[in-house]
Design a protein around this motif. Structure first.
Motif, PDB file in Angstrom:
ATOM      1  N   ALA A 169      46.980  66.796  68.201  1.00  0.00           N
ATOM      2  CA  ALA A 169      46.730  65.436  68.664  1.00  0.00           C
ATOM      3  C   ALA A 169      45.597  64.833  67.849  1.00  0.00           C
ATOM      4  O   ALA A 169      44.778  65.550  67.277  1.00  0.00           O
ATOM      5  CB  ALA A 169      46.374  65.450  70.147  1.00  0.00           C
ATOM      6  N   TYR A 170      45.573  63.515  67.786  1.00  0.00           N
ATOM      7  CA  TYR A 170      44.505  62.845  67.054  1.00  0.00           C
ATOM      8  C   TYR A 170      43.892  61.741  67.896  1.00  0.00           C
ATOM      9  O   TYR A 170      44.485  61.244  68.842  1.00  0.00           O
ATOM     10  CB  TYR A 170      45.025  62.280  65.726  1.00  0.00           C
ATOM     11  N   CYS A 171      42.672  61.376  67.533  1.00  0.00           N
ATOM     12  CA  CYS A 171      41.912  60.356  68.246  1.00  0.00           C
ATOM     13  C   CYS A 171      41.116  59.556  67.230  1.00  0.00           C
ATOM     14  O   CYS A 171      40.456  60.133  66.363  1.00  0.00           O
ATOM     15  CB  CYS A 171      40.981  61.029  69.253  1.00  0.00           C
ATOM     16  N   LEU A 172      41.168  58.239  67.339  1.00  0.00           N
ATOM     17  CA  LEU A 172      40.348  57.374  66.503  1.00  0.00           C
ATOM     18  C   LEU A 172      39.052  57.074  67.243  1.00  0.00           C
ATOM     19  O   LEU A 172      38.745  57.703  68.250  1.00  0.00           O
ATOM     20  CB  LEU A 172      41.117  56.091  66.183  1.00  0.00           C
ATOM     21  N   ASN A 173      38.305  56.127  66.782  1.00  0.00           N
ATOM     22  CA  ASN A 173      37.036  55.769  67.420  1.00  0.00           C
ATOM     23  C   ASN A 173      37.211  55.227  68.831  1.00  0.00           C
ATOM     24  O   ASN A 173      36.246  55.158  69.585  1.00  0.00           O
ATOM     25  CB  ASN A 173      36.293  54.736  66.576  1.00  0.00           C
ATOM     26  N   ASP A 174      38.434  54.855  69.218  1.00  0.00           N
ATOM     27  CA  ASP A 174      38.669  54.267  70.547  1.00  0.00           C
ATOM     28  C   ASP A 174      38.791  55.313  71.658  1.00  0.00           C
ATOM     29  O   ASP A 174      38.966  54.966  72.817  1.00  0.00           O
ATOM     30  CB  ASP A 174      39.913  53.386  70.528  1.00  0.00           C
ATOM     31  N   LYS A 175      38.707  56.619  71.326  1.00  0.00           N
ATOM     32  CA  LYS A 175      38.775  57.720  72.301  1.00  0.00           C
ATOM     33  C   LYS A 175      40.107  57.768  73.053  1.00  0.00           C
ATOM     34  O   LYS A 175      40.165  58.151  74.199  1.00  0.00           O
ATOM     35  CB  LYS A 175      37.617  57.650  73.303  1.00  0.00           C
ATOM     36  N   VAL A 176      41.175  57.361  72.388  1.00  0.00           N
ATOM     37  CA  VAL A 176      42.520  57.432  72.958  1.00  0.00           C
ATOM     38  C   VAL A 176      43.293  58.480  72.162  1.00  0.00           C
ATOM     39  O   VAL A 176      43.502  58.330  70.961  1.00  0.00           O
ATOM     40  CB  VAL A 176      43.227  56.057  72.887  1.00  0.00           C
ATOM     41  N   TRP A 177      43.701  59.549  72.851  1.00  0.00           N
ATOM     42  CA  TRP A 177      44.387  60.671  72.204  1.00  0.00           C
ATOM     43  C   TRP A 177      45.880  60.426  72.174  1.00  0.00           C
ATOM     44  O   TRP A 177      46.476  59.990  73.150  1.00  0.00           O
ATOM     45  CB  TRP A 177      44.080  61.969  72.939  1.00  0.00           C
ATOM     46  N   ARG A 178      46.493  60.741  71.027  1.00  0.00           N
ATOM     47  CA  ARG A 178      47.940  60.603  70.838  1.00  0.00           C
ATOM     48  C   ARG A 178      48.468  61.861  70.157  1.00  0.00           C
ATOM     49  O   ARG A 178      47.764  62.483  69.378  1.00  0.00           O
ATOM     50  CB  ARG A 178      48.238  59.390  69.956  1.00  0.00           C
ATOM     51  N   ALA A 179      49.726  62.194  70.439  1.00  0.00           N
ATOM     52  CA  ALA A 179      50.358  63.342  69.778  1.00  0.00           C
ATOM     53  C   ALA A 179      50.610  62.989  68.321  1.00  0.00           C
ATOM     54  O   ALA A 179      51.018  61.875  67.997  1.00  0.00           O
ATOM     55  CB  ALA A 179      51.662  63.703  70.475  1.00  0.00           C
ATOM     56  N   MET A 180      50.363  63.947  67.458  1.00  0.00           N
ATOM     57  CA  MET A 180      50.579  63.741  66.034  1.00  0.00           C
ATOM     58  C   MET A 180      52.001  64.163  65.692  1.00  0.00           C
ATOM     59  O   MET A 180      52.433  65.239  66.115  1.00  0.00           O
ATOM     60  CB  MET A 180      49.565  64.578  65.248  1.00  0.00           C
ATOM     61  N   PRO A 181      52.739  63.333  64.958  1.00  0.00           N
ATOM     62  CA  PRO A 181      54.083  63.753  64.545  1.00  0.00           C
ATOM     63  C   PRO A 181      54.020  65.067  63.766  1.00  0.00           C
ATOM     64  O   PRO A 181      53.085  65.282  62.988  1.00  0.00           O
ATOM     65  CB  PRO A 181      54.558  62.614  63.639  1.00  0.00           C
ATOM     66  N   PRO A 182      54.975  65.988  63.980  1.00  0.00           N
ATOM     67  CA  PRO A 182      54.924  67.310  63.328  1.00  0.00           C
ATOM     68  C   PRO A 182      54.771  67.248  61.807  1.00  0.00           C
ATOM     69  O   PRO A 182      54.097  68.081  61.228  1.00  0.00           O
ATOM     70  CB  PRO A 182      56.252  67.957  63.719  1.00  0.00           C
ATOM     71  N   ALA A 183      55.364  66.263  61.167  1.00  0.00           N
ATOM     72  CA  ALA A 183      55.264  66.169  59.707  1.00  0.00           C
ATOM     73  C   ALA A 183      53.850  65.838  59.240  1.00  0.00           C
ATOM     74  O   ALA A 183      53.456  66.197  58.140  1.00  0.00           O
ATOM     75  CB  ALA A 183      56.233  65.108  59.189  1.00  0.00           C
ATOM     76  N   ASP A 184      53.060  65.166  60.096  1.00  0.00           N
ATOM     77  CA  ASP A 184      51.699  64.776  59.731  1.00  0.00           C
ATOM     78  C   ASP A 184      50.645  65.765  60.193  1.00  0.00           C
ATOM     79  O   ASP A 184      49.467  65.630  59.847  1.00  0.00           O
ATOM     80  CB  ASP A 184      51.368  63.409  60.339  1.00  0.00           C
ATOM     81  N   ALA A 185      51.025  66.742  60.987  1.00  0.00           N
ATOM     82  CA  ALA A 185      50.059  67.695  61.539  1.00  0.00           C
ATOM     83  C   ALA A 185      49.479  68.565  60.431  1.00  0.00           C
ATOM     84  O   ALA A 185      50.184  68.947  59.502  1.00  0.00           O
ATOM     85  CB  ALA A 185      50.722  68.568  62.592  1.00  0.00           C
ATOM     86  N   PRO A 186      48.186  68.875  60.513  1.00  0.00           N
ATOM     87  CA  PRO A 186      47.603  69.766  59.508  1.00  0.00           C
ATOM     88  C   PRO A 186      48.180  71.168  59.615  1.00  0.00           C
ATOM     89  O   PRO A 186      48.624  71.567  60.689  1.00  0.00           O
ATOM     90  CB  PRO A 186      46.103  69.755  59.848  1.00  0.00           C
ATOM     91  N   PRO A 187      48.180  71.929  58.528  1.00  0.00           N
ATOM     92  CA  PRO A 187      48.744  73.289  58.578  1.00  0.00           C
ATOM     93  C   PRO A 187      47.929  74.195  59.493  1.00  0.00           C
ATOM     94  O   PRO A 187      46.721  74.049  59.614  1.00  0.00           O
ATOM     95  CB  PRO A 187      48.678  73.770  57.127  1.00  0.00           C
ATOM     96  N   LYS A 188      48.603  75.124  60.161  1.00  0.00           N
ATOM     97  CA  LYS A 188      47.929  76.086  61.042  1.00  0.00           C
ATOM     98  C   LYS A 188      47.131  77.065  60.179  1.00  0.00           C
ATOM     99  O   LYS A 188      47.614  77.537  59.148  1.00  0.00           O
ATOM    100  CB  LYS A 188      48.953  76.862  61.879  1.00  0.00           C
ATOM    101  N   THR A 189      45.918  77.382  60.630  1.00  0.00           N
ATOM    102  CA  THR A 189      45.077  78.292  59.859  1.00  0.00           C
ATOM    103  C   THR A 189      44.978  79.669  60.488  1.00  0.00           C
ATOM    104  O   THR A 189      44.299  80.530  59.989  1.00  0.00           O
ATOM    105  CB  THR A 189      43.649  77.710  59.711  1.00  0.00           C
TER     106      THR A 189
ATOM    107  N   LEU B 268      39.581  62.336  64.708  1.00  0.00           N
ATOM    108  CA  LEU B 268      39.434  63.690  65.241  1.00  0.00           C
ATOM    109  C   LEU B 268      40.820  64.275  65.456  1.00  0.00           C
ATOM    110  O   LEU B 268      41.726  63.570  65.897  1.00  0.00           O
ATOM    111  CB  LEU B 268      38.707  63.658  66.583  1.00  0.00           C
ATOM    112  N   THR B 269      40.997  65.552  65.148  1.00  0.00           N
ATOM    113  CA  THR B 269      42.258  66.237  65.441  1.00  0.00           C
ATOM    114  C   THR B 269      41.946  67.506  66.217  1.00  0.00           C
ATOM    115  O   THR B 269      40.996  68.212  65.905  1.00  0.00           O
ATOM    116  CB  THR B 269      43.038  66.595  64.160  1.00  0.00           C
ATOM    117  N   LYS B 270      42.743  67.757  67.238  1.00  0.00           N
ATOM    118  CA  LYS B 270      42.602  68.955  68.073  1.00  0.00           C
ATOM    119  C   LYS B 270      43.996  69.418  68.474  1.00  0.00           C
ATOM    120  O   LYS B 270      44.963  68.663  68.422  1.00  0.00           O
ATOM    121  CB  LYS B 270      41.800  68.669  69.345  1.00  0.00           C
ATOM    122  N   THR B 271      44.090  70.659  68.938  1.00  0.00           N
ATOM    123  CA  THR B 271      45.338  71.211  69.455  1.00  0.00           C
ATOM    124  C   THR B 271      45.278  71.197  70.976  1.00  0.00           C
ATOM    125  O   THR B 271      44.239  71.509  71.556  1.00  0.00           O
ATOM    126  CB  THR B 271      45.527  72.656  68.953  1.00  0.00           C
TER     127      THR B 271
END
Length: 69
Positions: free
Chosen positions: A48-68, A4-7
């Protein structure tokens, strides 16, 4: 494995419980339903991203999806 990815809609500190409101992450209050916990500090506006473990981490800027928007 799903990811999951969220801002972040506000600054989130490591150890905070995190809730999703209108597609953005916010710190949850003690009595509120939450959608995981923050493993590290996530600044407002960061992706930020979250795997199945429900632990949220900041996503490095280079890996972040483009803003829409």
């Amino acid at each position: 494995m799903s990811v999951l990815t969220k801002t972040a809609g506000a600054d989130i500190r490591r150890g905070d419980m995190v809730k999703v409101v209108k597609g953005k992450l916010f710190p949850a209050l003690l009595y509120e339903r939450y959608d995981g916990g923050a493993a590290e500090d996530i600044p407002e506006g960061a992706c930020a991203y979250c795997l199945n473990d429900k632990v949220w981490r900041a996503m490095p800027p280079a890996d972040a999806p483009p803003k829409t928007h």
